[in-house]
Structure formats: structure tokens, C-alpha cells
Design a protein around this motif. Structure first.
Motif, PDB file in Angstrom:
ATOM      1  N   ALA A   1       3.408   7.358  10.382  1.00  0.00           N
ATOM      2  CA  ALA A   1       3.154   5.958  10.014  1.00  0.00           C
ATOM      3  C   ALA A   1       4.016   5.006  10.831  1.00  0.00           C
ATOM      4  O   ALA A   1       3.562   3.927  11.222  1.00  0.00           O
ATOM      5  CB  ALA A   1       3.414   5.766   8.521  1.00  0.00           C
ATOM      6  N   VAL A   2       5.255   5.394  11.081  1.00  0.00           N
ATOM      7  CA  VAL A   2       6.150   4.559  11.887  1.00  0.00           C
ATOM      8  C   VAL A   2       5.654   4.470  13.327  1.00  0.00           C
ATOM      9  O   VAL A   2       5.662   3.397  13.945  1.00  0.00           O
ATOM     10  CB  VAL A   2       7.593   5.116  11.840  1.00  0.00           C
ATOM     11  CG1 VAL A   2       8.480   4.409  12.865  1.00  0.00           C
ATOM     12  CG2 VAL A   2       8.173   4.953  10.435  1.00  0.00           C
TER      13      VAL A   2
ATOM     14  N   GLY B   1      -8.369  11.954  -1.520  1.00  0.00           N
ATOM     15  CA  GLY B   1      -8.657  11.766  -2.937  1.00  0.00           C
ATOM     16  C   GLY B   1      -8.364  12.960  -3.810  1.00  0.00           C
ATOM     17  O   GLY B   1      -8.689  12.957  -5.002  1.00  0.00           O
ATOM     18  N   LYS B   2      -7.715  13.985  -3.251  1.00  0.00           N
ATOM     19  CA  LYS B   2      -7.394  15.184  -4.028  1.00  0.00           C
ATOM     20  C   LYS B   2      -5.907  15.520  -3.943  1.00  0.00           C
ATOM     21  O   LYS B   2      -5.204  15.492  -4.942  1.00  0.00           O
ATOM     22  CB  LYS B   2      -8.236  16.357  -3.539  1.00  0.00           C
ATOM     23  CG  LYS B   2      -9.728  16.181  -3.780  1.00  0.00           C
ATOM     24  CD  LYS B   2     -10.513  17.371  -3.253  1.00  0.00           C
ATOM     25  CE  LYS B   2     -12.015  17.194  -3.491  1.00  0.00           C
ATOM     26  NZ  LYS B   2     -12.798  18.334  -2.940  1.00  0.00           N
ATOM     27  N   THR B   3      -5.467  15.854  -2.743  1.00  0.00           N
ATOM     28  CA  THR B   3      -4.055  16.224  -2.566  1.00  0.00           C
ATOM     29  C   THR B   3      -3.246  15.108  -1.928  1.00  0.00           C
ATOM     30  O   THR B   3      -2.029  15.045  -2.104  1.00  0.00           O
ATOM     31  CB  THR B   3      -3.937  17.489  -1.698  1.00  0.00           C
ATOM     32  OG1 THR B   3      -4.553  17.240  -0.424  1.00  0.00           O
ATOM     33  CG2 THR B   3      -4.616  18.664  -2.374  1.00  0.00           C
ATOM     34  N   VAL B   4      -3.923  14.257  -1.181  1.00  0.00           N
ATOM     35  CA  VAL B   4      -3.255  13.131  -0.523  1.00  0.00           C
ATOM     36  C   VAL B   4      -4.041  11.859  -0.806  1.00  0.00           C
ATOM     37  O   VAL B   4      -5.265  11.838  -0.645  1.00  0.00           O
ATOM     38  CB  VAL B   4      -3.133  13.342   1.006  1.00  0.00           C
ATOM     39  CG1 VAL B   4      -2.404  12.159   1.641  1.00  0.00           C
ATOM     40  CG2 VAL B   4      -2.401  14.638   1.315  1.00  0.00           C
ATOM     41  N   PHE B   5      -3.333  10.809  -1.224  1.00  0.00           N
ATOM     42  CA  PHE B   5      -3.966   9.535  -1.532  1.00  0.00           C
ATOM     43  C   PHE B   5      -3.344   8.445  -0.661  1.00  0.00           C
ATOM     44  O   PHE B   5      -2.130   8.300  -0.609  1.00  0.00           O
ATOM     45  CB  PHE B   5      -3.770   9.173  -3.004  1.00  0.00           C
ATOM     46  CG  PHE B   5      -4.504  10.070  -3.949  1.00  0.00           C
ATOM     47  CD1 PHE B   5      -5.689   9.658  -4.539  1.00  0.00           C
ATOM     48  CD2 PHE B   5      -4.022  11.343  -4.239  1.00  0.00           C
ATOM     49  CE1 PHE B   5      -6.368  10.499  -5.415  1.00  0.00           C
ATOM     50  CE2 PHE B   5      -4.692  12.181  -5.107  1.00  0.00           C
ATOM     51  CZ  PHE B   5      -5.876  11.763  -5.699  1.00  0.00           C
ATOM     52  N   GLY B   6      -4.187   7.696   0.020  1.00  0.00           N
ATOM     53  CA  GLY B   6      -3.735   6.528   0.771  1.00  0.00           C
ATOM     54  C   GLY B   6      -4.418   5.319   0.172  1.00  0.00           C
ATOM     55  O   GLY B   6      -5.607   5.079   0.436  1.00  0.00           O
TER      56      GLY B   6
ATOM     57  N   ASN C   1       0.856  -1.181   0.000  1.00  0.00           N
ATOM     58  CA  ASN C   1       0.000   0.000   0.000  1.00  0.00           C
ATOM     59  C   ASN C   1       0.892   1.230   0.000  1.00  0.00           C
ATOM     60  O   ASN C   1       2.078   1.140   0.326  1.00  0.00           O
ATOM     61  CB  ASN C   1      -0.919   0.026   1.226  1.00  0.00           C
ATOM     62  CG  ASN C   1      -1.956  -1.084   1.205  1.00  0.00           C
ATOM     63  OD1 ASN C   1      -2.186  -1.726   0.184  1.00  0.00           O
ATOM     64  ND2 ASN C   1      -2.579  -1.336   2.343  1.00  0.00           N
ATOM     65  N   HIS C   2       0.331   2.365  -0.361  1.00  0.00           N
ATOM     66  CA  HIS C   2       1.171   3.574  -0.375  1.00  0.00           C
ATOM     67  C   HIS C   2       0.386   4.801   0.042  1.00  0.00           C
ATOM     68  O   HIS C   2      -0.850   4.814   0.045  1.00  0.00           O
ATOM     69  CB  HIS C   2       1.795   3.788  -1.759  1.00  0.00           C
ATOM     70  CG  HIS C   2       0.883   4.435  -2.753  1.00  0.00           C
ATOM     71  ND1 HIS C   2       1.256   5.485  -3.557  1.00  0.00           N
ATOM     72  CD2 HIS C   2      -0.414   4.172  -3.081  1.00  0.00           C
ATOM     73  CE1 HIS C   2       0.264   5.841  -4.338  1.00  0.00           C
ATOM     74  NE2 HIS C   2      -0.762   5.062  -4.075  1.00  0.00           N
ATOM     75  N   ILE C   3       1.132   5.840   0.401  1.00  0.00           N
ATOM     76  CA  ILE C   3       0.582   7.184   0.637  1.00  0.00           C
ATOM     77  C   ILE C   3       1.276   8.114  -0.343  1.00  0.00           C
ATOM     78  O   ILE C   3       2.501   8.087  -0.474  1.00  0.00           O
ATOM     79  CB  ILE C   3       0.815   7.653   2.080  1.00  0.00           C
ATOM     80  CG1 ILE C   3       0.093   6.725   3.072  1.00  0.00           C
ATOM     81  CG2 ILE C   3       0.321   9.096   2.257  1.00  0.00           C
ATOM     82  CD1 ILE C   3       0.410   7.012   4.533  1.00  0.00           C
ATOM     83  N   LEU C   4       0.493   8.913  -1.044  1.00  0.00           N
ATOM     84  CA  LEU C   4       1.012   9.826  -2.058  1.00  0.00           C
ATOM     85  C   LEU C   4       0.591  11.254  -1.742  1.00  0.00           C
ATOM     86  O   LEU C   4      -0.595  11.521  -1.519  1.00  0.00           O
ATOM     87  CB  LEU C   4       0.478   9.435  -3.445  1.00  0.00           C
ATOM     88  CG  LEU C   4       0.594  10.487  -4.559  1.00  0.00           C
ATOM     89  CD1 LEU C   4       2.045  10.723  -4.930  1.00  0.00           C
ATOM     90  CD2 LEU C   4      -0.216  10.059  -5.788  1.00  0.00           C
ATOM     91  N   VAL C   5       1.548  12.163  -1.728  1.00  0.00           N
ATOM     92  CA  VAL C   5       1.264  13.596  -1.677  1.00  0.00           C
ATOM     93  C   VAL C   5       1.437  14.122  -3.097  1.00  0.00           C
ATOM     94  O   VAL C   5       2.551  14.120  -3.631  1.00  0.00           O
ATOM     95  CB  VAL C   5       2.221  14.332  -0.707  1.00  0.00           C
ATOM     96  CG1 VAL C   5       1.972  15.837  -0.766  1.00  0.00           C
ATOM     97  CG2 VAL C   5       2.036  13.825   0.712  1.00  0.00           C
ATOM     98  N   ARG C   6       0.330  14.520  -3.708  1.00  0.00           N
ATOM     99  CA  ARG C   6       0.363  14.924  -5.111  1.00  0.00           C
ATOM    100  C   ARG C   6       1.226  16.172  -5.310  1.00  0.00           C
ATOM    101  O   ARG C   6       1.203  17.096  -4.495  1.00  0.00           O
ATOM    102  CB  ARG C   6      -1.050  15.217  -5.627  1.00  0.00           C
ATOM    103  CG  ARG C   6      -1.919  13.999  -5.834  1.00  0.00           C
ATOM    104  CD  ARG C   6      -1.342  13.041  -6.843  1.00  0.00           C
ATOM    105  NE  ARG C   6      -1.161  13.624  -8.156  1.00  0.00           N
ATOM    106  CZ  ARG C   6      -2.052  13.595  -9.123  1.00  0.00           C
ATOM    107  NH1 ARG C   6      -3.215  12.995  -8.925  1.00  0.00           N
ATOM    108  NH2 ARG C   6      -1.802  14.119 -10.297  1.00  0.00           N
TER     109      ARG C   6
ATOM    110  N   LYS D   1      -5.433   5.563   6.108  1.00  0.00           N
ATOM    111  CA  LYS D   1      -6.886   5.763   6.042  1.00  0.00           C
ATOM    112  C   LYS D   1      -7.296   7.159   6.512  1.00  0.00           C
ATOM    113  O   LYS D   1      -8.247   7.746   5.986  1.00  0.00           O
ATOM    114  CB  LYS D   1      -7.594   4.703   6.882  1.00  0.00           C
ATOM    115  CG  LYS D   1      -7.455   3.297   6.309  1.00  0.00           C
ATOM    116  CD  LYS D   1      -8.008   2.252   7.257  1.00  0.00           C
ATOM    117  CE  LYS D   1      -7.802   0.832   6.715  1.00  0.00           C
ATOM    118  NZ  LYS D   1      -8.260  -0.205   7.677  1.00  0.00           N
ATOM    119  N   GLN D   2      -6.570   7.703   7.475  1.00  0.00           N
ATOM    120  CA  GLN D   2      -6.910   9.021   8.014  1.00  0.00           C
ATOM    121  C   GLN D   2      -6.613  10.148   7.038  1.00  0.00           C
ATOM    122  O   GLN D   2      -7.381  11.102   6.930  1.00  0.00           O
ATOM    123  CB  GLN D   2      -6.141   9.269   9.323  1.00  0.00           C
ATOM    124  CG  GLN D   2      -6.661   8.487  10.524  1.00  0.00           C
ATOM    125  CD  GLN D   2      -5.821   8.752  11.767  1.00  0.00           C
ATOM    126  OE1 GLN D   2      -4.769   9.381  11.708  1.00  0.00           O
ATOM    127  NE2 GLN D   2      -6.290   8.257  12.908  1.00  0.00           N
TER     128      GLN D   2
END
Length: 345
Positions: free
Chosen positions: A107-108, A122-127, A78-83, A117-118
Motif C-alpha cells: 500500500a505504501v 469478501g471472505k478472508t481479506v476485506f478492503g 478506508n481500511h484493509i482487514l485480514v480476517r 481494491k485488488q
């Protein structure tokens, strides 16, 4: 006679060349050389011609071997993305980088899944849950980091064309190859209950057990109108290609051609699956030509070019790569061969 024939050939060539030059002049007068479509096509031709020269055999071989290793193994992550836009300003880049660094610390300390999940908006940050994937399923930078991250660990922040990521790897396994299957699907239609669909699929499954032909039943009863006419046949797929993990797991659980699953439930409805073909990952020698072609068309090819340029710089002792002088001399005189070399050169 020979002289006459030779002169005839020369005259014919001269006529063709004259017509060619006149067409070029007319095209330029119409501004066709400024059209975006022409420029794109010309740039494409330049890249094609350069490909045969912009290559480094050692780097190419290493990338092909790496690619084979990746397609031979699956990763669950899984990943977290900051657009972040590719052309973002230094200020915006720093803000995004600091944000992903902070998210990694959280996350650590708090747990990757809790934070993922927090923060997802869906716009600037995607988990996002990525499920299982293998080589060439993600952009290369993402793929490489994921394969180099140990199971259970969270990667350091890294950037792709989408922005800054962190990825957590949950599991790794040997790739399961490719499956070709047929299926019968009963969707839960508006007004139906899940019980109605389940009853219908069980009735079909009973007919199969009693000896009726799977393909005929698919044509008659399947709600998948794309595959029903061909007896339920779907295109071949490998791990991570389907967005329906339940279907994928059931398909890969079938081992022998002709094996048929019990009814399974997915978000699309109820399915019965029949295995048509199970294709394992081929040997390296067998897949090497295909992988070489994929590497050349993938972002990996940039690494090959960079390695060659670096090698040439070292070989010829080039330290200054400022080409501004050459831009000043590439004018009409240059192409007409009236160039006078500057004393600076």
C-alpha cells in the motif's frame, strides 16, 4: 406483649428462611444451577456488582474526555482487514500478521486504494470504504488508531476481534451534529426508467414550490412506506450513520428548519428532503453523564479495570497472580466454614 410480637417476627422470618433453603435445595436437585441461562445471568450480576469497585477515576475521566473529542470530530477513512478468529492458533496469528505487514508495504509503494481494491475478496481479506464516522461508530481499538493516524497516512497493523487491520485516513473535520429530516422518495420501480422517476419527483417538487404541503405530498406520493404515514419523518442521524452519502450530504447542507432540498438521486431513487431539526454537538458538561455511561458499556471499560488492577498490584507489591491454590480450597468445606488453612498459606 412485646416478647410475643418479637417471637412472632422471628417465627415468620424462620419460616421464610426455611422455605428459601428448601427451594434452593429443590432447584439444585433439578440441576437448574447448571443451566447456561442461569450461569449467564449470574455472571451478569457479578459484573454489575463489581462495576462500582473496578474503576479508576483518573483513567475514567481521561477516557470520557477522549470520547468527547472523538464525537466532536469526524474521520474519513478506508481500511484493509485480514480476517482472524479471536481464538486463532499462534501459527494462524503469525500468518495473518505477516500478510497484513506485506499488504501495508504494498500500500505504501503502490498506493492504498489500488491495493485495497485488488486484495478484497469478501471472505478472508476485506478492503472497504468506510466513509465518514465519529466516536462509538467503530470498535474502540479501531476508533483509537484511526483518530491517532494523521491525514494522508497509513496506520501500522493492529488487531481487533475481527482480525488484523491497516487504515488510511483521508480527511478529518469538525462533527456536524445531528439532523432530523423528512423526505419524499420516488423509487425506480421495475419497468420504469430513471427518467420516469425523475419526472415524477420534479412534478412533486413543483407542487411544493407552488405552496402544497410537504407532509401531505409525502403521505400521498412517497414510495418509502415506513416514513410516508408520518409525513416522511425519519429518525435523527449523524455523519456516517446512513449508507447513502448523497442523501446525508444533501441533508447536512440544509441549515434552517423548514429548508427544502432540490431533488437528489441515490441508489434508492429520487428524494426531496425537508429539514426538521439541526442539533449541534453539545458542550462537554452537558454530555458527560451520557459519555460516562457509554464508556462503561464500551470496550473502553476494560482499560479502566486493567488500570485499577495494575495500581493495586503496585500498591501491595503483588508479583505472583497464580490463583491455582485458592481454586483448590474453594470446595464444600469452604462454604460450610469447615476450612482448615493449608500450611503453605
Amino acid at each position: 406483649m412485646v416478647q410475643d410480637e418479637s417471637q412472632k417476627d422471628v417465627d415468620e422470618y424462620l419460616k421464610l428462611f426455611t422455605n428459601y433453603k428448601l427451594k434452593l435445595k429443590e432447584a439444585k436437585a433439578q440441576g437448574l444451577h447448571e443451566k447456561p441461562s442461569y450461569k449467564r445471568e449470574l455472571e451478569s450480576y457479578k459484573k454489575q456488582l463489581a462495576k462500582n469497585y473496578m474503576t479508576d477515576a483518573k483513567v475514567n475521566d481521561a477516557l470520557v474526555e477522549e470520547a468527547y473529542n472523538h464525537i466532536s470530530n469526524d474521520i474519513k477513512a478506508n481500511h484493509i482487514l485480514v480476517r482472524l478468529a479471536e481464538d486463532a492458533s499462534p501459527q494462524d496469528t503469525l500468518v495473518a500478521y505477516n500478510k497484513i505487514r506485506d499488504l501495508r508495504k504494498r500500500a505504501v509503494n503502490e498506493g492504498f486504494e489500488i491495493v485495497r481494491k485488488q486484495v478484497h475478496n469478501g471472505k478472508t481479506v476485506f478492503g472497504e470504504e468506510l466513509g465518514w464516522f465519529s466516536g462509538f461508530r467503530m470498535v474502540y481499538k479501531f476508533e483509537k488508531v484511526a483518530y491517532n493516524t494523521p491525514v494522508g497516512e497509513i496506520s501500522e497493523p493492529f488487531r481487533t476481534r475481527f482480525g488484523y487491520h491497516i487504515v488510511k485516513v483521508f480527511d478529518k473535520r469538525k462533527a456536524r451534529g445531528e439532523r432530523t429530516v423528512k423526505h419524499i422518495m420516488i423509487s425506480t420501480k421495475q419497468g420504469d426508467t430513471s427518467t420516469d422517476a425523475e419526472t415524477r419527483i420534479k412534478d412533486i417538487y413543483t407542487k411544493i414550490k407552488q405552496g402544497e404541503t410537504f407532509e401531505d405530498l409525502a403521505k400521498e406520493f412517497s414510495d418509502d412506506k415506513n416514513s410516508a404515514p408520518s409525513g416522511g419523518l425519519l429518525k435523527p442521524f449523524s455523519s456516517g450513520q446512513l449508507s447513502v452519502p448523497e442523501f446525508e450530504e444533501a441533508a447536512f447542507a440544509l441549515q434552517n428548519k423548514g429548508d427544502i432540498s432540490e431533488p437528489i438521486k441515490t441508489n434508492f431513487g429520487w428524494h426531496i428532503i425537508k429539514l426538521e431539526n439541526a442539533k449541534p454537538i453539545g458542550a462537554f458538561k452537558e454530555l458527560k453523564p451520557e459519555l460516562e455511561d457509554k464508556v462503561k458499556r464500551d470496550a473502553r471499560s476494560q482499560l479502566i479495570e486493567e488500570a485499577l488492577i495494575s495500581k493495586l498490584k503496585d500498591k501491595y507489591g503483588i508479583t505472583n497472580t497464580d490463583l491455582s491454590y485458592f481454586k483448590t480450597i474453594l470446595n464444600e468445606d469452604f462454604y460450610k466454614r469447615n476450612l482448615e488453612t493449608s500450611r503453605r498459606f
